[in-house]
Design an enzyme around this catalytic site. Structure first.
Site, mmCIF file in Angstrom:
data_model
loop_
_atom_site.group_PDB
_atom_site.id
_atom_site.type_symbol
_atom_site.label_atom_id
_atom_site.label_comp_id
_atom_site.label_asym_id
_atom_site.label_seq_id
_atom_site.Cartn_x
_atom_site.Cartn_y
_atom_site.Cartn_z
ATOM 1 C CB CYS A 64 -22.201 -22.366 -38.790
ATOM 2 S SG CYS A 64 -20.677 -21.410 -38.844
ATOM 3 C CB CYS A 97 -15.249 -26.623 -38.476
ATOM 4 S SG CYS A 97 -15.662 -25.920 -40.087
HETATM 5 N N1 DGL Z 1 -18.820 -24.696 -41.158
HETATM 6 C C1 DGL Z 1 -18.567 -23.643 -40.237
HETATM 7 C C2 DGL Z 1 -18.318 -24.145 -38.830
HETATM 8 O O1 DGL Z 1 -18.869 -25.156 -38.461
HETATM 9 C C3 DGL Z 1 -17.663 -22.518 -40.618
HETATM 10 C C4 DGL Z 1 -16.640 -22.676 -41.658
HETATM 11 C C5 DGL Z 1 -16.133 -21.329 -42.113
HETATM 12 O O2 DGL Z 1 -16.861 -20.691 -42.860
HETATM 13 O O3 DGL Z 1 -15.057 -20.927 -41.654
HETATM 14 O O4 DGL Z 1 -17.616 -23.531 -38.067
#
Ligand code: DGL
Length: 258
Positions: free
Chosen positions: A82, A183
């Protein structure tokens, strides 16, 4: 580099991969391909997505809740799949937990080397000091960061019926030579984004998976079939289904239709 010469796949501690929701499954999949003899555990928090609009303290609180559970498995390592949690919390997590923690960052360096580049990220990532620093160091004065406040939640909630126009409406109206996906959720709409901007796409998933593989090396004498992939937290049925799609379709994200 960690070498283990004995076949003990069922017993050995897992590499724990964590994301707010489905985004990290892309990275889990890439790590699994590179390390066919490692056990993995996937930790998700699908019912609280998006993380990307939260404050640092909110994020840290939720992430510690997940990491406390993870710690009970004595993980071989934790992979924070993440960008948001990496950007805002990785230093605090490393201070608090005794195991190795690997994060993911937007691939600004290779993208900016090729031309005018835009980074698409969550609000929290885009506003973070970590990304500001990354852009300052590697952005060559031609990198701009844009927030896509609703995109991760849209992808999380519509993963089996993603719509090109709906995705396009959530993207900034700018021009770019390169787009960096900041993301992990955005990987599922990579092809829409590529079409929308008509340019090359970079993301940190491959680089991070290569880094994880380098740390763990290639194991010997262990049957692939005896390794375990476990799921914790969030919507396990959904996460498991998507991982099966990724394994079957080879990360051909357009195939994610039920
Ligand atoms: N998948 C996550 C990232 O890479 C976060 C997405 C979210 O929950 O806003 O930032």
């Amino acid at each position: 580099m960690i070498y283990r010469m004995v076949c003990e796949a069922c017993a050995k501690p897992p590499i724990c991969v964590f994301d707010s929701g489905i985004g990290g499954l892309n990275l889990l999949y890439e790590c699994m391909r590179r390390l066919p003899h490692e056990n993995f555990a996937y930790f998700a928090d699908n019912y609280r997505v998006p993380y990307g609009n939260m404050t640092q303290d909110e994020l840290f609180g939720l992430t510690c809740g997940v990491f406390n559970k993870m710690q009970r498995l004595s993980p071989a390592a934790a992979v924070v799949a993440c960008n948001t949690v990496t950007a805002l919390c990785i230093d605090r997590l490393r201070e608090r937990y005794p195991f190795k923690i690997i994060g993911i960052q937007p691939a600004v360096k290779p993208a900016a080397a090729e031309g005018e580049c835009i980074v698409l990220a969550t609000k929290a990532t885009a506003e973070s000091g970590a990304v500001e620093e990354l852009v300052k160091r590697f952005g060559r004065d031609r990198t701009r960061v844009f927030q896509c406040r609703e995109l991760a939640a849209y992808i999380e909630n519509n993963i089996f019926s993603l719509d090109e126009k709906a995705v396009s409406d959530l993207l900034p109206n700018v021009k770019a030579d390169e787009v960096v996906l900041g993301c992990t959720h955005y990987a599922y709409v990579k092809n829409f984004i590529k079409k929308r901007y008509g340019c090359k796409i970079f993301d940190g998933i491959i680089g991070t998976a290569n880094h994880v593989a380098k740390i763990f090396g290639i194991e010997s004498h262990c049957a692939t079939t005896c390794r375990k992939i476990s799921f914790f937290g969030g919507n396990t049925v959904k996460n498991r289904t998507i991982l099966k799609f990724l394994i079957k379709e080879g990360a051909n994200y357009f195939a994610l239709k039920r």
